[in-house]
Design a protein around this motif. Structure first.
Motif, PDB file in Angstrom:
ATOM      1  N   UNK A 114       7.416  12.420  -3.841  1.00 22.43           N
ATOM      2  CA  UNK A 114       6.331  11.721  -3.326  1.00 22.43           C
ATOM      3  C   UNK A 114       6.517  10.926  -2.136  1.00 22.43           C
ATOM      4  N   UNK A 115       7.784  10.910  -1.514  1.00 25.11           N
ATOM      5  CA  UNK A 115       8.027  10.118  -0.215  1.00 25.11           C
ATOM      6  C   UNK A 115       7.918  11.161   0.738  1.00 25.11           C
ATOM      7  N   UNK A 116       7.035  10.856   1.773  1.00 23.24           N
ATOM      8  CA  UNK A 116       6.927  11.707   3.035  1.00 23.24           C
ATOM      9  C   UNK A 116       8.321  11.927   3.604  1.00 23.24           C
ATOM     10  N   UNK A 117       8.105  13.340   4.320  1.00 24.82           N
ATOM     11  CA  UNK A 117       9.443  13.852   4.858  1.00 24.82           C
ATOM     12  C   UNK A 117       9.957  12.657   6.002  1.00 24.82           C
ATOM     13  N   UNK A 118       8.987  12.192   6.579  1.00 25.28           N
ATOM     14  CA  UNK A 118       9.432  11.120   7.665  1.00 25.28           C
ATOM     15  C   UNK A 118      10.309   9.964   6.859  1.00 25.28           C
ATOM     16  N   UNK A 119      10.345   9.946   5.712  1.00 27.83           N
ATOM     17  CA  UNK A 119      10.922   8.768   5.175  1.00 27.83           C
ATOM     18  C   UNK A 119       9.970   7.588   4.602  1.00 27.83           C
ATOM     19  N   UNK A 120      10.198   6.905   3.541  1.00 27.82           N
ATOM     20  CA  UNK A 120       9.478   5.718   2.888  1.00 27.82           C
ATOM     21  C   UNK A 120      10.051   5.291   1.758  1.00 27.82           C
ATOM     22  N   UNK A 121       9.488   4.275   1.125  1.00 35.12           N
ATOM     23  CA  UNK A 121       9.966   3.701  -0.263  1.00 35.12           C
ATOM     24  C   UNK A 121       9.530   4.578  -1.235  1.00 35.12           C
ATOM     25  N   UNK A 122      10.359   4.496  -2.255  1.00 37.44           N
ATOM     26  CA  UNK A 122       9.672   5.494  -3.516  1.00 37.44           C
ATOM     27  C   UNK A 122       9.467   4.168  -4.814  1.00 37.44           C
ATOM     28  N   UNK A 123       9.445   2.957  -4.403  1.00 36.55           N
ATOM     29  CA  UNK A 123       8.973   1.811  -5.120  1.00 36.55           C
ATOM     30  C   UNK A 123       7.765   1.805  -5.722  1.00 36.55           C
ATOM     31  N   UNK A 124       7.386   1.736  -6.690  1.00 35.67           N
ATOM     32  CA  UNK A 124       5.750   1.699  -7.253  1.00 35.67           C
ATOM     33  C   UNK A 124       5.561   0.343  -7.305  1.00 35.67           C
ATOM     34  N   UNK A 125       4.402  -0.066  -6.907  1.00 34.32           N
ATOM     35  CA  UNK A 125       3.770  -1.406  -6.738  1.00 34.32           C
ATOM     36  C   UNK A 125       2.649  -1.608  -7.788  1.00 34.32           C
ATOM     37  N   UNK A 126       3.002  -1.980  -8.753  1.00 35.87           N
ATOM     38  CA  UNK A 126       1.780  -2.180  -9.942  1.00 35.87           C
ATOM     39  C   UNK A 126       0.833  -3.302  -9.377  1.00 35.87           C
ATOM     40  N   UNK A 127       1.057  -4.202  -8.373  1.00 30.40           N
ATOM     41  CA  UNK A 127      -0.015  -5.130  -8.225  1.00 30.40           C
ATOM     42  C   UNK A 127      -0.628  -4.835  -6.918  1.00 30.40           C
ATOM     43  N   UNK A 128      -0.464  -3.606  -6.446  1.00 30.98           N
ATOM     44  CA  UNK A 128      -1.023  -3.287  -5.240  1.00 30.98           C
ATOM     45  C   UNK A 128      -2.677  -3.422  -5.313  1.00 30.98           C
ATOM     46  N   UNK A 129      -3.246  -3.868  -4.542  1.00 29.51           N
ATOM     47  CA  UNK A 129      -4.661  -3.790  -4.510  1.00 29.51           C
ATOM     48  C   UNK A 129      -5.420  -5.144  -5.362  1.00 29.51           C
ATOM     49  N   UNK A 130      -4.397  -5.921  -5.783  1.00 30.36           N
ATOM     50  CA  UNK A 130      -5.109  -7.010  -6.684  1.00 30.36           C
ATOM     51  C   UNK A 130      -6.060  -7.861  -5.887  1.00 30.36           C
ATOM     52  N   UNK A 131      -5.932  -8.122  -4.606  1.00 27.97           N
ATOM     53  CA  UNK A 131      -6.689  -9.157  -3.885  1.00 27.97           C
ATOM     54  C   UNK A 131      -8.123  -8.561  -3.810  1.00 27.97           C
ATOM     55  N   UNK A 132      -8.405  -7.376  -3.251  1.00 25.08           N
ATOM     56  CA  UNK A 132      -9.711  -6.718  -3.100  1.00 25.08           C
ATOM     57  C   UNK A 132     -10.420  -6.840  -4.411  1.00 25.08           C
ATOM     58  N   UNK A 133      -9.790  -6.320  -5.309  1.00 20.28           N
ATOM     59  CA  UNK A 133     -10.570  -6.287  -6.722  1.00 20.28           C
ATOM     60  C   UNK A 133     -10.866  -7.677  -7.261  1.00 20.28           C
TER      61      UNK A 133
END
Length: 258
Positions: A66-85
């Motif tokens: 699931x990491x793009x070919x250009x690179x990136x993190x594979x760490x899942x963020x369970x708390x992503x999006x908490x602020x907006x909701x």
């Protein structure tokens, strides 16, 4: 009726995510090239299993793809999006203190409103110093909002001073297959993060600026529109849950019905 421009902008963002994933993310490049998909069609004549949606568990199992070919993190963020909701669920702003209940290995959210502080608390094994800080905040009249599942909220209330626990605003955390009628709540998935919240109209609103959802034969498929890595595009949480995405009759923005 959709609010003017919402549907077009939402779908355009989704289509960009799909085409970007097909071009740059190994998991989707292989899956869609071999099997196809719909909405939009990327390989003419191939519609794909479940319209191209994939079980979230399968995607997480292949997290490195699931990491793009250009690179990136594979760490899942369970708390992503908490602020907006939380802004939708409880209008959390100012100098509020947000308590996220759960295992203490997760990272705190990075998208809370300016001035809002956050702490992570394992209600089964709370750190005494954190409890002291919470008690002090409550004594000082500071707003404290706790987010967790029903069991976590109940245990947390028991470890706070009896004369202060009642002042904590509880926000139940629900997954797609455990949504209820509120009156408060945030929609969450352990891999995707926070997806939406109950607004004052009593409906489960998606965080549509950051999350897209559509109906597929396998259930509701979700796409994170602003997450670069790992990429989640058309994944089926909770093993696939039947439902609909419709416009809110009051707000004209997407709501989830299951």
């Amino acid at each position: 009726m959709w609010k003017v421009g919402v549907s077009a902008a939402w779908r355009a963002a989704y289509r960009r995510s799909v085409r970007s994933a097909f071009a740059t993310v190994p998991f989707y490049r292989e899956r869609w090239a071999l099997d196809g998909r719909t909405d939009p069609v990327l390989v003419p004549g191939r519609t794909g299993t479940d319209s191209g949606a994939a079980p979230l568990a399968e995607a997480v199992h292949k997290i490195i793809d699931l990491v793009p070919l250009a690179g990136g993190t594979r760490r899942i963020e369970p708390n992503r999006g908490l602020g907006p909701v939380l802004r939708k669920a409880r209008s959390v702003t100012g100098d509020a203190l947000v308590v996220v209940l759960g295992d203490d290995w997760t990272l705190p959210p990075t998208d809370l409103p300016r001035g809002v502080r956050c702490c992570l608390v394992d209600p089964e094994a709370p750190v005494p110093g954190v409890l002291a800080e919470l008690a002090s905040a409550l004594r000082g009249g500071r707003r404290v909002v706790a987010v967790g599942d029903d069991k976590q909220l109940a245990v947390f209330a028991d470890v706070l001073p009896e004369d202060r626990a009642y002042r904590v605003e509880s926000v139940p955390r629900r997954e797609l297959d455990t949504m209820d009628s509120g009156p408060y709540g945030v929609l969450h998935d352990p891999a995707l993060g926070y997806l939406g919240a109950i607004e004052e109209c009593g409906r489960w609103h998606l965080d549509w600026a950051r999350v897209y959802a559509r109906t597929t034969p396998g259930g509701l498929a979700f796409t994170l529109l602003r997450q670069d890595s790992p990429r989640f595009v058309d994944v089926l949480p909770a093993g696939g849950v039947r439902g609909e995405i419709v416009p809110c009759p009051r707000h004209g923005t997407p709501v989830v019905l299951t």
